[in-house]
Write a protein that holds these residues in place. Structure first.
Motif, mmCIF file in Angstrom:
data_model
loop_
_atom_site.group_PDB
_atom_site.id
_atom_site.type_symbol
_atom_site.label_atom_id
_atom_site.label_comp_id
_atom_site.label_asym_id
_atom_site.label_seq_id
_atom_site.Cartn_x
_atom_site.Cartn_y
_atom_site.Cartn_z
ATOM 1 N N ILE A 1 -8.323 2.336 6.572
ATOM 2 C CA ILE A 1 -8.374 1.005 7.048
ATOM 3 C C ILE A 1 -8.401 0.652 8.546
ATOM 4 O O ILE A 1 -8.944 0.010 9.062
ATOM 5 C CB ILE A 1 -7.239 0.129 6.237
ATOM 6 C CG1 ILE A 1 -7.399 0.219 4.797
ATOM 7 C CG2 ILE A 1 -6.923 -1.112 6.909
ATOM 8 C CD1 ILE A 1 -6.143 -0.272 4.130
ATOM 9 N N LYS B 1 -11.900 -5.589 1.841
ATOM 10 C CA LYS B 1 -12.307 -5.119 0.361
ATOM 11 C C LYS B 1 -11.658 -3.987 0.008
ATOM 12 O O LYS B 1 -10.849 -3.645 -1.357
ATOM 13 C CB LYS B 1 -13.716 -5.029 0.126
ATOM 14 C CG LYS B 1 -14.267 -4.603 -1.196
ATOM 15 C CD LYS B 1 -15.668 -4.447 -1.555
ATOM 16 C CE LYS B 1 -15.985 -4.253 -2.939
ATOM 17 N NZ LYS B 1 -17.513 -4.091 -3.081
ATOM 18 N N TYR B 2 -11.550 -2.930 0.714
ATOM 19 C CA TYR B 2 -10.628 -1.618 0.365
ATOM 20 C C TYR B 2 -9.174 -2.064 0.449
ATOM 21 O O TYR B 2 -8.354 -1.270 -0.361
ATOM 22 C CB TYR B 2 -10.795 -0.518 1.475
ATOM 23 C CG TYR B 2 -10.402 0.724 1.228
ATOM 24 C CD1 TYR B 2 -10.899 1.544 -0.078
ATOM 25 C CD2 TYR B 2 -9.291 1.356 1.872
ATOM 26 C CE1 TYR B 2 -10.367 2.555 -0.242
ATOM 27 C CE2 TYR B 2 -8.696 2.507 1.576
ATOM 28 C CZ TYR B 2 -9.428 3.278 0.672
ATOM 29 O OH TYR B 2 -8.701 4.381 0.248
ATOM 30 N N LYS C 1 -5.846 7.998 -1.101
ATOM 31 C CA LYS C 1 -6.324 6.555 -0.882
ATOM 32 C C LYS C 1 -5.971 6.269 0.861
ATOM 33 O O LYS C 1 -6.493 5.268 1.332
ATOM 34 C CB LYS C 1 -5.229 5.527 -1.473
ATOM 35 C CG LYS C 1 -5.156 5.646 -2.945
ATOM 36 C CD LYS C 1 -6.232 5.350 -3.459
ATOM 37 C CE LYS C 1 -6.299 5.328 -5.023
ATOM 38 N NZ LYS C 1 -7.364 4.926 -5.774
ATOM 39 N N SER D 1 -8.320 -3.308 -2.792
ATOM 40 C CA SER D 1 -8.426 -2.207 -3.756
ATOM 41 C C SER D 1 -7.370 -1.196 -3.926
ATOM 42 O O SER D 1 -6.894 -0.692 -4.955
ATOM 43 C CB SER D 1 -9.810 -1.304 -3.738
ATOM 44 O OG SER D 1 -9.533 -0.505 -2.430
ATOM 45 N N ILE D 2 -6.677 -1.227 -2.786
ATOM 46 C CA ILE D 2 -5.508 -0.170 -2.856
ATOM 47 C C ILE D 2 -4.133 -0.766 -2.877
ATOM 48 O O ILE D 2 -2.983 -0.128 -3.096
ATOM 49 C CB ILE D 2 -5.565 0.744 -1.399
ATOM 50 C CG1 ILE D 2 -5.071 -0.050 -0.198
ATOM 51 C CG2 ILE D 2 -6.687 1.342 -1.311
ATOM 52 C CD1 ILE D 2 -4.627 0.771 0.773
ATOM 53 N N VAL E 1 -12.787 -4.412 6.374
ATOM 54 C CA VAL E 1 -11.978 -3.626 5.518
ATOM 55 C C VAL E 1 -11.240 -4.253 4.573
ATOM 56 O O VAL E 1 -10.259 -3.740 3.811
ATOM 57 C CB VAL E 1 -10.890 -2.576 6.303
ATOM 58 C CG1 VAL E 1 -11.502 -1.930 7.465
ATOM 59 C CG2 VAL E 1 -10.100 -3.519 7.206
ATOM 60 N N SER F 1 -2.110 3.380 2.503
ATOM 61 C CA SER F 1 -1.790 3.283 1.108
ATOM 62 C C SER F 1 -0.155 3.778 0.835
ATOM 63 O O SER F 1 0.856 3.275 0.419
ATOM 64 C CB SER F 1 -2.657 3.966 -0.054
ATOM 65 O OG SER F 1 -2.082 3.748 -1.221
#
Length: 288
Positions: A108, A120-121, A262, A124-125, A118, A266
């Motif tokens: 990220i 979206k990522y 991740k 997602s985490i 970043v 994360s």
């Protein structure tokens, strides 16, 4: 800048002569060094914030000890801050250098510094990071209860030991930032790199067994690192030592897996979430 490095990578894969390879390898190496410098600065500033944020919590835990200091409190705190800057500076520098070699990192922050989207990522985490952080806190509470049945009287829900919730909130930043940088980015990465040197896959990557060993060893070291703090509130006995290492290692294994799969961010989010439950929510429940 993210598009630029992608362009360089594409060109690099389609080069023909050794001179062209060397030229573009130098460009990519220079880019990586510039990006690491920015990452270093961001992480070091974050560590300074975490070090300052944990001070009220620490001073509350060590209230009796600081009453008989041989030097003024501000001198001690200044010295501790300088010491922390040096310690975390070295840890970040080495960690960033070795992380790329073993396929670990901060996707990220890297993406943000490269100008990529970043969000979206991050989305997602976020769920799995917070969820596993809450799970880690529940696991720690359960294990702590089992140890209390064996005669260990330190309990994460005791009013007499826990500082106020607001101090626990700020202290959670230290756990999520500083401890993850020191134990995951530095210690786990360093162990993974050593094991990578010993054995790697046919694709030149760290083995799964090597990564798991690095995760567990870093988690045990993480647990042992809490012993000095425990010494300030109780006498160390073999059972207290085992309790401290097991409780913290349980969370450390979860955070280490997240770092591996991740990214460090994360692990940071998960550790912060666990600390919020342990140091904010539990003290508030105890007041009811």
């Amino acid at each position: 800048m993210g598009k630029s490095i992608s362009k360089y990578c594409y060109i690099y894969l389609h080069l023909k002569t050794k001179h062209e390879y060397d030229f573009y390898r130098a460009i990519i190496r220079r880019y990586n060094m510039e990006n690491d410098r920015k990452l270093f600065a961001v992480l070091l500033v974050a560590c300074i914030f975490g070090t300052i944020a944990v001070l009220p919590y620490t001073l509350t835990l060590q209230g009796e000890l600081i009453q008989n200091l041989p030097v003024p409190l501000y001198v001690l705190l200044t010295a501790q801050l300088i010491q922390s800057i040096i310690l975390f500076g070295v840890a970040i520098f080495i960690g960033l250098h070795l992380a790329r070699k073993v396929g670990l990192g901060l996707p990220i922050l890297n993406g943000w510094l490269e100008g990529r989207d970043v969000k979206k990522y991050l989305r997602s985490i976020l769920g799995v990071s917070v969820g596993l952080g809450i799970l880690a806190s529940i696991l720690i509470i359960g294990l702590d209860y089992l140890f209390s049945l064996s005669g260990v009287t330190i309990n994460v829900t005791q009013d007499s030991i826990n500082p106020p919730a607001w101090q626990g909130f700020f202290a959670s930043f230290y756990g999520g930032i500083n401890e993850e940088i020191l134990l995951r980015l530095f210690v786990m990465t360093f162990i993974a790199w050593i094991l990578f040197k010993v054995k790697r896959t046919d694709q030149g990557k760290p083995t799964s067994s090597g990564m798991w060993l690095a995760i567990v060893l870093a988690a045990v070291i993480f647990g042992a690192g809490h012993l000095p703090a425990v010494m300030t509130i109780t006498t160390l006995t073999p059972l207290v030592i085992v309790r401290t290492i097991v409780l913290n290692a349980a969370g450390g294994i979860i955070f280490g897996w997240l770092y591996w799969k991740k990214g460090l961010e994360s692990a940071m989010i998960s550790h912060f979430s666990a600390d919020i439950v342990l140091h904010v929510i539990l003290p508030l429940i105890a007041l009811i």
